[in-house]
Design an enzyme around this catalytic site. Structure first.
Site, PDB file in Angstrom:
ATOM      1  NE  ARG A 211      24.730  27.199  20.648  1.00  0.00           N
ATOM      2  CZ  ARG A 211      23.742  27.907  20.095  1.00  0.00           C
ATOM      3  NH1 ARG A 211      24.014  28.975  19.382  1.00  0.00           N
ATOM      4  NH2 ARG A 211      22.485  27.567  20.286  1.00  0.00           N
ATOM      5  CG  PHE A 227      29.377  37.552  12.772  1.00  0.00           C
ATOM      6  CD1 PHE A 227      28.863  38.784  12.366  1.00  0.00           C
ATOM      7  CD2 PHE A 227      30.409  36.985  12.025  1.00  0.00           C
ATOM      8  CE1 PHE A 227      29.353  39.425  11.235  1.00  0.00           C
ATOM      9  CE2 PHE A 227      30.911  37.621  10.898  1.00  0.00           C
ATOM     10  CZ  PHE A 227      30.383  38.835  10.500  1.00  0.00           C
ATOM     11  CG  ASP A 249      27.328  40.583  18.038  1.00  0.00           C
ATOM     12  OD1 ASP A 249      27.128  39.432  17.603  1.00  0.00           O
ATOM     13  OD2 ASP A 249      26.509  41.516  17.871  1.00  0.00           O
ATOM     14  CB  SER A 250      27.540  45.163  15.432  1.00  0.00           C
ATOM     15  OG  SER A 250      26.508  44.247  15.149  1.00  0.00           O
ATOM     16  CG  ASP A 299      26.758  31.823  13.416  1.00  0.00           C
ATOM     17  OD1 ASP A 299      26.230  31.624  12.300  1.00  0.00           O
ATOM     18  OD2 ASP A 299      26.151  31.638  14.490  1.00  0.00           O
ATOM     19  CB  CYS A 339      22.085  31.452   8.363  1.00  0.00           C
ATOM     20  SG  CYS A 339      22.181  33.216   8.622  1.00  0.00           S
TER      21      CYS A 339
HETATM   22  N1  SAH Z   1      26.902  32.673  16.837  1.00  0.00           N
HETATM   23  C1  SAH Z   1      25.759  33.217  17.520  1.00  0.00           C
HETATM   24  C2  SAH Z   1      24.708  33.764  16.566  1.00  0.00           C
HETATM   25  C3  SAH Z   1      25.195  34.849  15.647  1.00  0.00           C
HETATM   26  S1  SAH Z   1      23.917  35.772  14.926  1.00  0.00           S
HETATM   27  C4  SAH Z   1      25.179  32.181  18.444  1.00  0.00           C
HETATM   28  O1  SAH Z   1      25.589  31.008  18.402  1.00  0.00           O
HETATM   29  O2  SAH Z   1      24.310  32.524  19.258  1.00  0.00           O
HETATM   30  C5  SAH Z   1      24.762  37.067  14.111  1.00  0.00           C
HETATM   31  C6  SAH Z   1      25.309  38.146  15.021  1.00  0.00           C
HETATM   32  O3  SAH Z   1      26.073  39.026  14.211  1.00  0.00           O
HETATM   33  C7  SAH Z   1      24.292  39.038  15.709  1.00  0.00           C
HETATM   34  O4  SAH Z   1      24.517  38.994  17.094  1.00  0.00           O
HETATM   35  C8  SAH Z   1      24.530  40.454  15.179  1.00  0.00           C
HETATM   36  O5  SAH Z   1      24.427  41.444  16.194  1.00  0.00           O
HETATM   37  C9  SAH Z   1      25.946  40.353  14.708  1.00  0.00           C
HETATM   38  N2  SAH Z   1      26.362  41.222  13.586  1.00  0.00           N
HETATM   39  C10 SAH Z   1      25.715  41.467  12.431  1.00  0.00           C
HETATM   40  N3  SAH Z   1      26.481  42.192  11.592  1.00  0.00           N
HETATM   41  C11 SAH Z   1      27.664  42.422  12.239  1.00  0.00           C
HETATM   42  C12 SAH Z   1      28.868  43.086  11.897  1.00  0.00           C
HETATM   43  N4  SAH Z   1      29.043  43.649  10.718  1.00  0.00           N
HETATM   44  N5  SAH Z   1      29.858  43.106  12.811  1.00  0.00           N
HETATM   45  C13 SAH Z   1      29.703  42.522  14.018  1.00  0.00           C
HETATM   46  N6  SAH Z   1      28.589  41.849  14.375  1.00  0.00           N
HETATM   47  C14 SAH Z   1      27.582  41.798  13.502  1.00  0.00           C
END
Ligand code: SAH
Length: 395
Positions: A211, A227, A249-250, A299, A339
């Site tokens: 970050r 994400f 985000d979802s 991410d 990841c």
């Molecule tokens: N970048 C973030 C961590 C991301 S974790 C940080 O630094 O804190 C992955 C995220 O993707 C989660 O919040 C999850 O809710 C979201 N997610 C998973 N599948 C998804 C999709 N198809 N569309 C949108 N968001 C999604």
């Protein structure tokens, strides 16, 4: 002590200090060991190899702890292992600008199945294997002694515990019941963390350094944070002077917290900067509308949980990276992560290359990113090197 005798020709990974013995490698078990007990592992010729915790209910039948025949696995052993892991985080524990980090990273800290995350004065722990679960009280009391937190709270990973024959379990294990939302500081920035209901143990601690790295690409620029979860990258981008940040985000709860995290740091956040939905669909929509961004951050969650899911996961990574590349303005940056432990850094680079060919864009790698310093990867356990990221310049 009971003994696990391996089949002929199956000793090599143990000799190389890989911490897992699969059930298929075992010829027989001698003695009355209960699941969770410490057992001695010997090769087919009876030679000592290692000591570890037995669980016949898991495909990983022994989690190795020690390669020393004379070592005793007692309270002092656990105290020494825990203290060693905590001491190895000195660079973080000494930094007043960061109050949340992983203190124990399971196998990679030679403590299989144990995760300990510090969120300010609360520890959040996960007991992911039966061997660790049966030692919960001992581990908790040692952590209380070594770290002296205000409280210790248990979170579980249902999928991993189920593979060990364990039920879900969550709640306060020691000290004060923590509040629903805790405030932490990371590199001087502040975040609300929902340790009880949030994902993993509440925050993606492994992305801390990344970050910060990404901040250099943000000043004066438009950023698409796909994400977004609770806005980790968004808060850093805003702190670096990004002009506009779109978060997708979802999870509505995650985005709510992302908004609050922006406000907590004094950054204005308009509602249209937080988009709830599926990243695949929304990126496609943005592409069809001809939108572009200076920086796109991807991410995603783990697409491949096992080796057998690699092919499908690779297609998912390819799709999402192709869409993202189509949204980056010429000369802009794509910051893309995986990841999935089962996707190697090499394969990930090939996937992004495939996406660049389909997108018709020339792409340069300008940085290679990995997991934070509190998530060490054990050389004898390549699975612990799971997070990889590429910062790409897109033409
Ligand atoms: N970048 C973030 C961590 C991301 S974790 C940080 O630094 O804190 C992955 C995220 O993707 C989660 O919040 C999850 O809710 C979201 N997610 C998973 N599948 C998804 C999709 N198809 N569309 C949108 N968001 C999604």
């Amino acid at each position: 002590m009971s003994t696990v005798i391996l089949k002929k020709g199956r000793a090599k990974p143990v000799l190389l200090h890989h911490p897992w013995v699969f059930s298929g490698a075992i010829a027989r078990i001698e003695g009355e060991a209960q699941d969770g007990d410490v057992v001695v592992v010997r090769d087919a010729g009876g030679n000592f190899l290692a000591q570890g915790m037995l669980n016949r209910r898991s495909q990983i039948a022994v989690r190795l702890l020690s390669w020393d025949e004379s070592g005793v696995i007692d309270s002092d052993f656990w105290r020494t292992r825990l203290a060693r892991a905590i001491a190895a985080r000195k660079v973080l524990t000494d930094d007043p600008g960061t109050t949340a980090y992983r203190l124990v990273n399971a196998e990679a800290d030679l403590l299989p199945g144990l995760v300990v995350d510090r969120y300010d004065d609360i520890l959040v722990v996960q007991f992911l294997t039966l061997g660790m679960d049966v030692r919960k009280r001992e581990i908790v009391s040692l952590l209380a002694e070594l770290v002296q937190p205000r409280g210790i709270y248990e979170r579980c990973d249902e999928e991993m515990r189920a593979k060990e024959g364990l039920l879900s379990q969550e709640g306060c294990l020691w000290g004060e019941e923590p509040p629903d939302l805790l405030q932490i500081t990371e590199n001087g920035l502040h975040f609300w963390v929902d340790i009880k209901r949030g994902q993993k143990t509440g925050f993606y601690l492994d992305q801390r350094e990344n970050r910060r790295r990404v901040q250099v690409y943000c000043p004066g620029h438009t950023v698409l944070n796909a994400f977004a979860y609770t806005g980790g990258f968004a808060v850093y981008a805003a702190a670096a002077g990004a002009e506009h940040i779109t978060n997708i985000d979802s999870s509505a709860e995650a985005l709510d917290l992302a908004k609050r995290n922006m406000a907590l740091n004094g950054f204005a956040a308009r509602d249209d900067e937080f988009v709830q939905g599926d990243v695949f669909q929304i990126l496609r929509y943005y592409r069809d509308q001809g939108r572009s961004f200076d920086v796109v951050i991807l991410d995603p969650p783990k697409f491949a949980h096992t080796q057998s899911q690699v092919e499908r996961a690779a297609r998912g990574y390819k799709d999402i990276n192709l869409l993202a590349l189509q949204l980056v303005r010429p000369g802009g940056a794509l910051v893309t992560f995986s990841c999935s432990g089962a996707i190697s850094a090499d394969l990930f680079q090939k996937i992004v290359f495939g996406a660049s060919v389909d997108a018709g864009r020339d792409v340069q790698i300008i940085e290679r990113l990995s997991q934070g310093v509190d998530h060490p990867a054990l050389l004898s356990f390549p699975e612990s090197q799971y997070l990889k990221g590429l910062v790409c310049r897109v033409w």
